[in-house]
Design an enzyme around this catalytic site. Structure first.
Site, PDB file in Angstrom:
ATOM      1  N   ARG A  16       0.814  -1.220   0.000  1.00 46.27           N
ATOM      2  CA  ARG A  16       0.000   0.000   0.000  1.00 46.27           C
ATOM      3  C   ARG A  16       0.846   1.269   0.000  1.00 46.27           C
ATOM      4  O   ARG A  16       0.335   2.350  -0.259  1.00 46.27           O
ATOM      5  CB  ARG A  16      -0.949  -0.029   1.205  1.00 46.27           C
ATOM      6  CG  ARG A  16      -2.145  -0.958   1.008  1.00 46.27           C
ATOM      7  CD  ARG A  16      -2.981  -1.070   2.259  1.00 46.27           C
ATOM      8  NE  ARG A  16      -2.370  -1.970   3.229  1.00 46.27           N
ATOM      9  CZ  ARG A  16      -2.861  -2.222   4.441  1.00 46.27           C
ATOM     10  NH1 ARG A  16      -3.968  -1.625   4.839  1.00 46.27           N
ATOM     11  NH2 ARG A  16      -2.253  -3.056   5.248  1.00 46.27           N
ATOM     12  N   THR A  78       3.893 -13.328   9.520  1.00 47.39           N
ATOM     13  CA  THR A  78       4.749 -13.110  10.697  1.00 47.39           C
ATOM     14  C   THR A  78       5.255 -14.422  11.286  1.00 47.39           C
ATOM     15  O   THR A  78       6.384 -14.495  11.785  1.00 47.39           O
ATOM     16  CB  THR A  78       3.973 -12.333  11.765  1.00 47.39           C
ATOM     17  OG1 THR A  78       2.730 -13.008  12.039  1.00 47.39           O
ATOM     18  CG2 THR A  78       3.681 -10.914  11.298  1.00 47.39           C
TER      19      THR A  78
END
Length: 462
Positions: A16, A78
């Site tokens: 983004r 993650t």
């Protein structure tokens, strides 16, 4: 085995952001997001690992030696990032895992996290926050006794779970024994198709292991940066806090805080007044009682006490002594030093030079690679001709010299103590002390020349 280490997750591209830079290298108030995280963990004196991925070489170059770098070949969440760093963290009893795009977490909060983890003997201790608008964050789901039972990511949350205000900050302290046993049990059956580190909470619950949490006192600490809009919002809020601290704690007057940009690493003394549209960058230090005029940029420079910087001045990598005055419209380039009470005036550029106590370069001059003594006056339009096409050469101007206007000092050259140069001179040789140097053509007046010239033009045009 060492007690604790820190692992910073910094592999993400940040789609983004729409950038060629790794997300963690985008800057807030002049510093990369990752540098803020490093500032928070360095006081603990523990080993630091950084997981890198997208354009990881840029991260290495920016941060340099010190941390251990671990490459995540494919950004798969993650959980995967922590898994690929196993060789790093398994050497320690506990590891704190942080996100490189959550830049404002404080050392005090990390200290509370570690203390809680060790005192309660948890396998996982995490940081949470209560937000009025929790959109975008994973939610903390607790049972009726208040125990954490799972963390659900936004995209996987039910309508009811999305109403939960307690959110996951993405910062954890793990017992590495538990982590080693379970990190390979993570699966990617979720909306993102990624390995979630938060699923370790679910595993700990199923095995009746202890999970703890602490909450931040200031929700700004857990602000994550995912796009340019959030970056700008973080910059605005952090700048407000920097300026507020300087005004309330340091006694600095900032005339328009919303139009003043100050690095978090800058130091400014009391009774200094800062006008609008000032940029103070890097590790600049400004003393007490200074006046910093509008449209000034100061980068990694030292400014003494009672200095006046007038409008439209740029100062980079320079040192300015007490009582000096600079500007307006001056440019001090790196390695410039002004001794006490020196004056550099309007439309003057100084580069890699020393200007002595009480000396003046009032206007329209270039001083480069020069050493100027005390009580020197440099006339308007003076230039030190320091570059011969191959290398830079020095100019030395000793104490009490008067340089006439429009003097060209062709380096290497030395002007002796107390000497004068005549206006318009081109000085190519050393000038002895107490001498007058004049190097210009003798003036010749040709009477009637202009009249004859005009007469010739009239005949031509007639």
């Amino acid at each position: 085995m060492n007690e604790i280490a820190f692992l910073i997750l910094a592999a993400g591209k940040g789609k983004r952001m729409k950038s060629s830079l790794p997300k963690v290298l985008h800057k807030i108030c002049g510093k990369t997001m990752l540098s803020y995280v490093l500032d928070a963990v360095k006081p603990f004196g523990c080993d630091i690992g950084i997981v890198i991925g997208f354009n990881g070489d840029l991260v290495r170059k920016e941060i340099g030696e010190g941390p251990f770098y671990i490459t995540q070949p494919k950004q798969a969440g993650t959980g995967d990032a922590v898994r690929v760093a196993k060789d790093f963290w398994q050497r320690y009893n506990n590891v704190v895992v942080l996100a490189g795009d959550v830049p404002f977490l404080s050392s005090d909060t990390l200290k509370r996290l570690i203390e809680s983890h060790l005192q309660e003997d948890n396998v996982i201790t995490l940081i949470t926050a209560f937000l009025d608008t929790p959109t975008g964050y994973g939610r903390i789901v607790r049972d009726e006794k208040g125990n954490i039972v799972k963390i659900v990511e936004e995209k996987d949350a039910s309508y009811k779970e999305k109403e939960i205000r307690e959110v996951n900050a993405g910062v954890y302290c793990f017992d590495t024994g538990f982590l080693k046993e379970n990190i390979d049990r993570l699966v990617s059956d979720n909306a993102q198709g990624e390995y979630y580190l938060t699923d370790l909470v679910k595993i700990a619950v199923l095995n009746s292991l202890k999970i703890g949490s602490i909450s931040v006192e200031d929700n700004f600490e857990i602000m994550g940066i995912n796009d340019r809009k959030a970056l700008a919002e973080a910059e605005r809020e952090y700048r407000r806090r920097i300026n507020e601290r300087l005004m309330l704690e340091k006694g600095v007057t900032i005339i328009d805080p919303q139009m003043t940009y100050i690095s978090p690493d800058a130091e400014i003394g009391k009774d200094t007044v800062i006008y609008p549209m000032v940029f103070i960058e890097g590790r600049s230090v400004i003393g007490e009682g200074c006046i910093i005029g509008p449209n000034v940029r100061i980068v990694n420079s030292f400014i003494g006490n009672n200095v006046v910087i007038r409008e439209n001045v740029v100062i980079e990598g320079s040192r300015i002594g007490d009582g000096c005055e600079v500007g307006p419209f001056a440019y001090l380039r790196p390695e410039t030093i002004l001794d006490e009470s020196a004056y550099v005036g309007k439309f003057v550029e100084v580069k890699k030079s020393f200007i002595g106590k009480g000396s003046k370069v009032p206007h329209l001059s270039y001083i480069g690679d020069a050493t100027i003594g005390e009580r020197v006056n440099v006339g308007a339009g003076t230039i030190t001709c320091n570059y011969d096409g191959v290398k830079k050469n020095p100019t030395f101007i000793e104490d009490d010299v008067f340089i006439g206007s429009d003097t060209m000092l062709v380096a290497p050259v030395r002007i002796g103590r107390g000497a004068f140069t005549g206006a318009g001179s081109v000085i190519t040789k050393d000038v002895p002390p107490e001498s007058l140097a004049i190097a210009r053509a003798k003036q010749v007046n040709i009477e009637g020349w202009a009249k004859k010239r005009r007469g010739g033009e009239e005949k031509k045009n007639g």
